[in-house]
Enzyme design. Structure first.
Site, PDB file in Angstrom:
ATOM      1  N   GLY A  42     150.668 -20.305 -24.100  1.00  0.00           N
ATOM      2  CA  GLY A  42     151.580 -19.160 -24.120  1.00  0.00           C
ATOM      3  C   GLY A  42     151.635 -18.387 -25.427  1.00  0.00           C
ATOM      4  O   GLY A  42     151.826 -17.179 -25.433  1.00  0.00           O
ATOM      5  N   ASP A  98     155.609 -18.931 -27.997  1.00  0.00           N
ATOM      6  CA  ASP A  98     155.965 -17.820 -27.110  1.00  0.00           C
ATOM      7  C   ASP A  98     157.467 -17.769 -26.867  1.00  0.00           C
ATOM      8  O   ASP A  98     158.106 -16.744 -27.025  1.00  0.00           O
ATOM      9  CB  ASP A  98     155.204 -17.921 -25.775  1.00  0.00           C
ATOM     10  CG  ASP A  98     155.297 -19.302 -25.127  1.00  0.00           C
ATOM     11  OD1 ASP A  98     155.868 -20.230 -25.739  1.00  0.00           O
ATOM     12  OD2 ASP A  98     154.779 -19.453 -24.008  1.00  0.00           O
ATOM     13  N   ASP A 101     162.999 -22.633 -25.437  1.00  0.00           N
ATOM     14  CA  ASP A 101     163.971 -22.716 -24.353  1.00  0.00           C
ATOM     15  C   ASP A 101     164.936 -23.860 -24.697  1.00  0.00           C
ATOM     16  O   ASP A 101     165.833 -23.688 -25.519  1.00  0.00           O
ATOM     17  CB  ASP A 101     163.188 -22.952 -23.060  1.00  0.00           C
ATOM     18  CG  ASP A 101     164.035 -22.817 -21.817  1.00  0.00           C
ATOM     19  OD1 ASP A 101     164.790 -21.837 -21.721  1.00  0.00           O
ATOM     20  OD2 ASP A 101     163.950 -23.684 -20.936  1.00  0.00           O
ATOM     21  N   ARG A 163     149.619 -14.069 -17.622  1.00  0.00           N
ATOM     22  CA  ARG A 163     149.619 -14.097 -19.088  1.00  0.00           C
ATOM     23  C   ARG A 163     149.100 -12.767 -19.631  1.00  0.00           C
ATOM     24  O   ARG A 163     149.407 -12.374 -20.752  1.00  0.00           O
ATOM     25  CB  ARG A 163     148.711 -15.221 -19.602  1.00  0.00           C
ATOM     26  CG  ARG A 163     149.193 -16.624 -19.228  1.00  0.00           C
ATOM     27  CD  ARG A 163     148.355 -17.663 -19.979  1.00  0.00           C
ATOM     28  NE  ARG A 163     148.525 -19.001 -19.446  1.00  0.00           N
ATOM     29  CZ  ARG A 163     149.529 -19.821 -19.736  1.00  0.00           C
ATOM     30  NH1 ARG A 163     150.467 -19.421 -20.562  1.00  0.00           N
ATOM     31  NH2 ARG A 163     149.607 -21.014 -19.213  1.00  0.00           N
TER      32      ARG A 163
HETATM   33  P1  IMP Z   1     161.297 -26.054 -24.120  1.00  0.00           P
HETATM   34  O1  IMP Z   1     160.854 -27.426 -24.533  1.00  0.00           O
HETATM   35  O2  IMP Z   1     162.279 -26.147 -22.991  1.00  0.00           O
HETATM   36  O3  IMP Z   1     161.829 -25.234 -25.246  1.00  0.00           O
HETATM   37  O4  IMP Z   1     160.003 -25.392 -23.457  1.00  0.00           O
HETATM   38  C1  IMP Z   1     159.398 -24.263 -23.944  1.00  0.00           C
HETATM   39  C2  IMP Z   1     158.113 -23.997 -23.189  1.00  0.00           C
HETATM   40  O5  IMP Z   1     158.366 -23.844 -21.770  1.00  0.00           O
HETATM   41  C3  IMP Z   1     157.509 -22.673 -23.645  1.00  0.00           C
HETATM   42  O6  IMP Z   1     156.603 -22.847 -24.697  1.00  0.00           O
HETATM   43  C4  IMP Z   1     156.855 -22.151 -22.374  1.00  0.00           C
HETATM   44  O7  IMP Z   1     155.533 -22.627 -22.292  1.00  0.00           O
HETATM   45  C5  IMP Z   1     157.665 -22.739 -21.235  1.00  0.00           C
HETATM   46  N1  IMP Z   1     158.644 -21.743 -20.739  1.00  0.00           N
HETATM   47  C6  IMP Z   1     159.985 -21.779 -20.909  1.00  0.00           C
HETATM   48  N2  IMP Z   1     160.580 -20.724 -20.321  1.00  0.00           N
HETATM   49  C7  IMP Z   1     159.593 -19.988 -19.744  1.00  0.00           C
HETATM   50  C8  IMP Z   1     159.582 -18.746 -18.983  1.00  0.00           C
HETATM   51  O8  IMP Z   1     160.622 -18.091 -18.718  1.00  0.00           O
HETATM   52  N3  IMP Z   1     158.366 -18.313 -18.558  1.00  0.00           N
HETATM   53  C9  IMP Z   1     157.206 -18.991 -18.816  1.00  0.00           C
HETATM   54  N4  IMP Z   1     157.173 -20.135 -19.537  1.00  0.00           N
HETATM   55  C10 IMP Z   1     158.351 -20.641 -20.010  1.00  0.00           C
END
Ligand code: IMP
Length: 190
Positions: A42, A98, A101, A163
């Site tokens: 991403g 990218d 979250d 993407r």
């Molecule tokens: P975290 O560990 O929950 O912070 O996950 C983050 C990862 O989840 C990012 O690097 C993205 O690859 C994926 N991700 C989280 N939200 C989205 C979204 O809305 N669209 C696409 N990929 C997402």
């Protein structure tokens, strides 16, 4: 525009913001030679634009990671699918993401990187969906605050598609995209 998605951050806004981030990093790291670590897949488009906006000598490394299950199930444990080539001992590292979250994946990655002896580590993310944060992490550079909606484009995917959209689109009804995964194809290269 499709009914399934709408533009959240357009390409011009992204371009301007990425240039601003590049200028901030250039100022903050003056006299240093940072290593930018991109988390595949991403973060790759963001990295490509960001690095051209940083007026410093720098190095680029890539890592690919995957979670065990979803973020909460895995407690953020990640598997390194592809490691970087170089080492980061004594280096100033900037992790380029990218979207942050829950922060679980990234906080695990940062712990792993910290054990490798860098001089400093900072996080630079294009999108910050801070309302969903579980792991408290210090994100130094943020492009945009992201609402609590699924997004695609500019590196972000839905089941590996989209993407290559130039804009970032919000998908309010993810179930509709699940039913018709090709729904946004007409927007590609548009
Ligand atoms: P975290 O560990 O929950 O912070 O996950 C983050 C990862 O989840 C990012 O690097 C993205 O690859 C994926 N991700 C989280 N939200 C989205 C979204 O809305 N669209 C696409 N990929 C997402």
């Amino acid at each position: 525009m499709s009914e399934v998605a709408s533009v959240l951050f357009g390409r011009e806004d992204i371009r301007r913001r990425v240039e601003e981030l590049g200028r901030s990093i250039t100022g903050d790291y003056e006299g240093r030679e940072p290593v930018l670590i991109s988390v595949l897949k991403g973060g790759s488009m963001f990295l490509a634009d960001l690095m051209r906006s940083i007026a410093l000598p720098l190095e680029v490394e890539f890592m690919a990671i995957s979670r065990y299950g979803n973020a909460t199930e895995s407690l953020g444990r990640v598997r390194i699918l592809m490691d970087m080539r170089g080492d980061i001992v004594g280096r100033h590292v900037i992790v380029v993401e990218d979207i942050v979250d829950t922060g679980l994946t990234l906080s695990y990655l940062i712990t792993t990187l910290r054990a490798r002896g860098p001089e400093s580590i900072a996080i630079c993310t294009l999108l910050d969906r801070s309302v969903r944060r579980i792991a408290p992490i210090d994100v130094r550079y943020v492009g945009f605050d992201c609402p609590d909606r699924f997004v695609v484009g500019y590196g972000l995917d839905h089941r590996e598609r989209y993407r290559n959209l130039a804009d970032i689109l919000a998908v309010p009804d993810v179930a509709a995209l699940e039913r018709d995964p090709g729904a946004l194809t007409p927007l590609l290269a548009g």
